[in-house]
Design a protein around this motif. Sequence first.
Motif, PDB file in Angstrom:
ATOM      1  N   HIS A   1       5.084   1.113 -24.135  1.00  0.00           N
ATOM      2  CA  HIS A   1       6.406   0.485 -24.019  1.00  0.00           C
ATOM      3  C   HIS A   1       6.815  -0.162 -25.344  1.00  0.00           C
ATOM      4  CE1 HIS A   1       7.386   1.151 -19.862  1.00  0.00           C
ATOM      5  NE2 HIS A   1       6.186   0.748 -19.489  1.00  0.00           N
ATOM      6  N   LEU A   2       5.876  -0.791 -26.015  1.00  0.00           N
ATOM      7  CA  LEU A   2       6.179  -1.419 -27.298  1.00  0.00           C
ATOM      8  C   LEU A   2       6.610  -0.377 -28.326  1.00  0.00           C
ATOM      9  CD1 LEU A   2       6.104  -4.089 -28.963  1.00  0.00           C
ATOM     10  CD2 LEU A   2       3.792  -3.419 -29.626  1.00  0.00           C
TER      11      LEU A   2
ATOM     12  N   GLU B   1       1.232  -0.930 -21.952  1.00  0.00           N
ATOM     13  CA  GLU B   1       1.795  -1.988 -22.798  1.00  0.00           C
ATOM     14  C   GLU B   1       2.167  -1.473 -24.196  1.00  0.00           C
ATOM     15  OE1 GLU B   1       2.576  -4.955 -21.684  1.00  0.00           O
ATOM     16  OE2 GLU B   1       1.738  -4.491 -19.714  1.00  0.00           O
TER      17      GLU B   1
ATOM     18  N   ILE C   1       7.816   2.675 -27.772  1.00  0.00           N
ATOM     19  CA  ILE C   1       9.082   3.286 -27.384  1.00  0.00           C
ATOM     20  C   ILE C   1      10.242   2.346 -27.697  1.00  0.00           C
ATOM     21  CG2 ILE C   1      10.444   4.008 -25.380  1.00  0.00           C
ATOM     22  CD1 ILE C   1       7.847   5.231 -24.265  1.00  0.00           C
ATOM     23  N   ARG C   2      10.041   1.067 -27.479  1.00  0.00           N
ATOM     24  CA  ARG C   2      11.087   0.080 -27.760  1.00  0.00           C
ATOM     25  C   ARG C   2      11.456   0.083 -29.244  1.00  0.00           C
ATOM     26  NH1 ARG C   2       8.854  -5.112 -26.645  1.00  0.00           N
ATOM     27  NH2 ARG C   2       8.281  -4.167 -24.680  1.00  0.00           N
ATOM     28  N   HIS C   3      10.505   0.330 -30.115  1.00  0.00           N
ATOM     29  CA  HIS C   3      10.741   0.292 -31.559  1.00  0.00           C
ATOM     30  C   HIS C   3      10.641   1.680 -32.185  1.00  0.00           C
ATOM     31  CE1 HIS C   3      10.749  -4.024 -31.380  1.00  0.00           C
ATOM     32  NE2 HIS C   3       9.591  -3.995 -30.734  1.00  0.00           N
TER      33      HIS C   3
ATOM     34  N   TYR D   1      -2.489  -5.529 -24.741  1.00  0.00           N
ATOM     35  CA  TYR D   1      -2.040  -4.802 -25.925  1.00  0.00           C
ATOM     36  C   TYR D   1      -3.220  -4.254 -26.720  1.00  0.00           C
ATOM     37  CZ  TYR D   1       2.830  -6.200 -25.433  1.00  0.00           C
ATOM     38  OH  TYR D   1       4.110  -6.355 -24.992  1.00  0.00           O
TER      39      TYR D   1
END
Length: 113
Positions: free
Chosen positions: A57-58, A54, A60-62, A3
């Motif tokens: 994706h984090l 990493e 995009i998720r939020h 991250y």
Amino acid sequence: MAYLRSFAIILVCLFAGKAIQHLTHLAIPGSIIGMLILFFILSTGIIPSHWAKESCHLMIRHMALLFVPVAVGLVNYLDLIAENTLPILLSTLGSSLIVFLILGIAVDKKEKQ
């Protein structure tokens, strides 16, 4: 550790874009220039894409949470938006139509191959 590395890559590209925009006084926002730098670096393979995976994706998720400050900031400009509703609406519809047409032509040509 992944991250930190991926956030560092994204932040370096963002700050580089902002610096380029500040030094050259371009009308393009520094964040857009930073995204173009990130795209160039990842697409040419200078930095492997899995290094930035990493954090991407984090984020995009939020993503919905990331739009809240922008939406709240628009409240400050409601009068300006109300004055320019028609041009905003026409440019949004026109650009969407252009994208749909180009995408349709591209998919049609791709399917004929």
